[in-house]
Design an enzyme around this catalytic site. Sequence first.
Site, PDB file in Angstrom:
ATOM      1  N   ASP A  12      23.079  61.377  11.063  1.00 35.19           N
ATOM      2  CA  ASP A  12      21.698  62.093  10.924  1.00 35.19           C
ATOM      3  C   ASP A  12      20.916  61.848   9.549  1.00 35.19           C
ATOM      4  OD1 ASP A  12      22.165  62.755  13.601  1.00 35.19           O
ATOM      5  OD2 ASP A  12      23.108  64.686  12.724  1.00 35.19           O
ATOM      6  N   LYS A  15      18.932  56.671   9.294  1.00 37.98           N
ATOM      7  CA  LYS A  15      19.171  55.346   9.341  1.00 37.98           C
ATOM      8  C   LYS A  15      18.251  54.526  10.295  1.00 37.98           C
ATOM      9  CE  LYS A  15      23.369  56.214  10.785  1.00 37.98           C
ATOM     10  NZ  LYS A  15      23.303  57.646  10.611  1.00 37.98           N
ATOM     11  N   GLY A  39      21.465  58.834  17.721  1.00 39.81           N
ATOM     12  CA  GLY A  39      19.864  59.112  18.055  1.00 39.81           C
ATOM     13  C   GLY A  39      19.305  58.532  16.933  1.00 39.81           C
ATOM     14  N   HIS A  40      18.917  57.493  16.851  1.00 42.81           N
ATOM     15  CA  HIS A  40      17.931  56.745  15.700  1.00 42.81           C
ATOM     16  C   HIS A  40      16.724  56.987  15.888  1.00 42.81           C
ATOM     17  CE1 HIS A  40      21.608  54.422  14.365  1.00 42.81           C
ATOM     18  NE2 HIS A  40      21.736  55.538  14.217  1.00 42.81           N
ATOM     19  N   GLN A 222      26.256  57.202  13.107  1.00 50.83           N
ATOM     20  CA  GLN A 222      26.883  58.238  12.628  1.00 50.83           C
ATOM     21  C   GLN A 222      27.007  58.209  11.070  1.00 50.83           C
ATOM     22  OE1 GLN A 222      28.797  56.703  15.483  1.00 50.83           O
ATOM     23  NE2 GLN A 222      27.263  58.113  16.579  1.00 50.83           N
TER      24      GLN A 222
HETATM   25  P1  IMP Z   1      31.298  62.424  19.410  1.00 53.60           P
HETATM   26  O1  IMP Z   1      31.392  61.164  18.594  1.00 53.60           O
HETATM   27  O2  IMP Z   1      30.171  62.586  20.312  1.00 53.60           O
HETATM   28  O3  IMP Z   1      32.722  62.550  20.133  1.00 53.60           O
HETATM   29  O4  IMP Z   1      31.195  63.479  18.505  1.00 53.60           O
HETATM   30  C1  IMP Z   1      32.203  63.754  17.477  1.00 53.60           C
HETATM   31  C2  IMP Z   1      31.512  64.487  16.164  1.00 53.60           C
HETATM   32  O5  IMP Z   1      30.727  63.546  15.623  1.00 53.60           O
HETATM   33  C3  IMP Z   1      30.893  65.922  16.708  1.00 53.60           C
HETATM   34  O6  IMP Z   1      30.987  66.820  15.401  1.00 53.60           O
HETATM   35  C4  IMP Z   1      29.459  65.030  16.777  1.00 53.60           C
HETATM   36  O7  IMP Z   1      28.439  66.294  16.541  1.00 53.60           O
HETATM   37  C5  IMP Z   1      29.331  64.204  15.591  1.00 53.60           C
HETATM   38  N1  IMP Z   1      28.355  62.847  15.938  1.00 53.60           N
HETATM   39  C6  IMP Z   1      28.447  62.069  16.672  1.00 53.60           C
HETATM   40  N2  IMP Z   1      27.583  61.261  16.716  1.00 53.60           N
HETATM   41  C7  IMP Z   1      26.601  61.816  16.068  1.00 53.60           C
HETATM   42  C8  IMP Z   1      25.678  61.586  15.090  1.00 53.60           C
HETATM   43  O8  IMP Z   1      24.886  60.043  15.668  1.00 53.60           O
HETATM   44  N3  IMP Z   1      25.042  62.061  14.192  1.00 53.60           N
HETATM   45  C9  IMP Z   1      25.412  63.142  13.934  1.00 53.60           C
HETATM   46  N4  IMP Z   1      26.787  63.743  14.195  1.00 53.60           N
HETATM   47  C10 IMP Z   1      27.373  62.818  15.207  1.00 53.60           C
END
Ligand code: IMP
Length: 422
Positions: A12, A15, A39-40, A222
């Site tokens: 977040d 990017k 989520g960009h 991420q």
């Molecule tokens: P997952 O990738 O959905 O399994 O989530 C694993 C961890 O990464 C969790 O704490 C999510 O909140 C975090 N996470 C996954 N994708 C994002 C992102 O795009 N932005 C921020 N945190 C993320």
Amino acid sequence: MVDVLLGLQWGDEGKGKIADFITPQYDIVARFQGGPNAGHSLHFNGKKFVLNTIPSGIFRENCINIIGNGVVADPQRLNKEIENIANEGIDIKNNLLISKKTHLILPTHRVLDAANEASKGDKKIGSTLRGIGPTYMDKTGRNGLRMGDILTYDFESKYRELTNKHLKLIQNLSYTEFNLEEIEKPFFESLEFLRNFKFIDSEYYINNAIIQNKKILAEGAQGSLLDIDFGTYPFVTSSNTTAGGVCTGLGVPPKAINKVIGIFKAYCTRVGSGPFPTELNDELGEKIRQNGMEFGATTGRPRRTGWLDLPALNYAVMINGVSELVMMKSDVLSGIENINVCVSYKTGNENYEMLPFDIADSHITPVYENFRGWNENLSVLRNYSELPTSFKNYCNNISAKTKCPISIISVGPDREETIYCN
Ligand code: IMP
């Protein structure tokens, strides 16, 4: 030549905005990992767009966008995303290419994600529940299905075989909150839709583009602290979000990588569970959340907020070989009188600047350096010279401590709200 753009914190960082902002310099933008957990957000012409799986160059005419082999894609979400973009009059059929090796998120991967999280109780990761972890597990477990498979005659039987395996696992976890028929129907409809798109051997495409001197941007999702190897394990995502992921997620040879652009916020946020040494659980934390509109672009969850963490930022700069920094959301800190930056951690009497192996279990206290804040509304400024002295001091300090120049400062979500530092 391949430049890399990635996040240096827990995701977040913004990017999407920067990728969109710099894409005019590139012929190709390629996503190398992650999936619809991302989520960009892109803001322009008074509108907001959120991209989950599609690279951020999609709104630029003549920019080719590639979903790389390192990505995991959910056909249903991808279908919706494509339709939203097509509604804007974008020629997405020609500008979007999908690697045949991109792994497919099946409906039962999403159910497994929910079942796994439910079984962890208060140890849950706080996953976005988009099926990311189970899909990467099937990839490394050599069970997965890939985009190229949907073009094969026996896709349905491969699908059924894998889904049956999942159902057994779900049963073992005593999870019942789903209806298979209901979730399968839209999945198969989406496959029909996606079959009209261009599936490519993206590693060949990208390497040919490199030979032809095309400019390529590898777009990360991420953040580095969520990297499966280097993040705050086990509170991480399931892919390599760091620069190494570019090579494996696109088939780019290391020597083709040129610049690594590292994005960070002027403070820190984290969504989901896991360690966050500089977290602010007070009014100030709430003020930053409200000022920065720190609510997930994908899930709407409130993000945890805290001060900038330099040991963590330096770690990310090291792992990624960052060549330049981009500082986001600088405007959010306006009006805060005293700004803290964590410069080291303390346990007992020991002070150190390294991220501990057991960061998830250790009780570390951040050691702060204090900076004078600024009151000016940065979001109306467009030139570096107009920025307040105390803000420039903040930036110079970060640059000196990370040994990395800050090339761009973002002062708001819009394309226009961006300042070049040189
Ligand atoms: P997952 O990738 O959905 O399994 O989530 C694993 C961890 O990464 C969790 O704490 C999510 O909140 C975090 N996470 C996954 N994708 C994002 C992102 O795009 N932005 C921020 N945190 C993320």
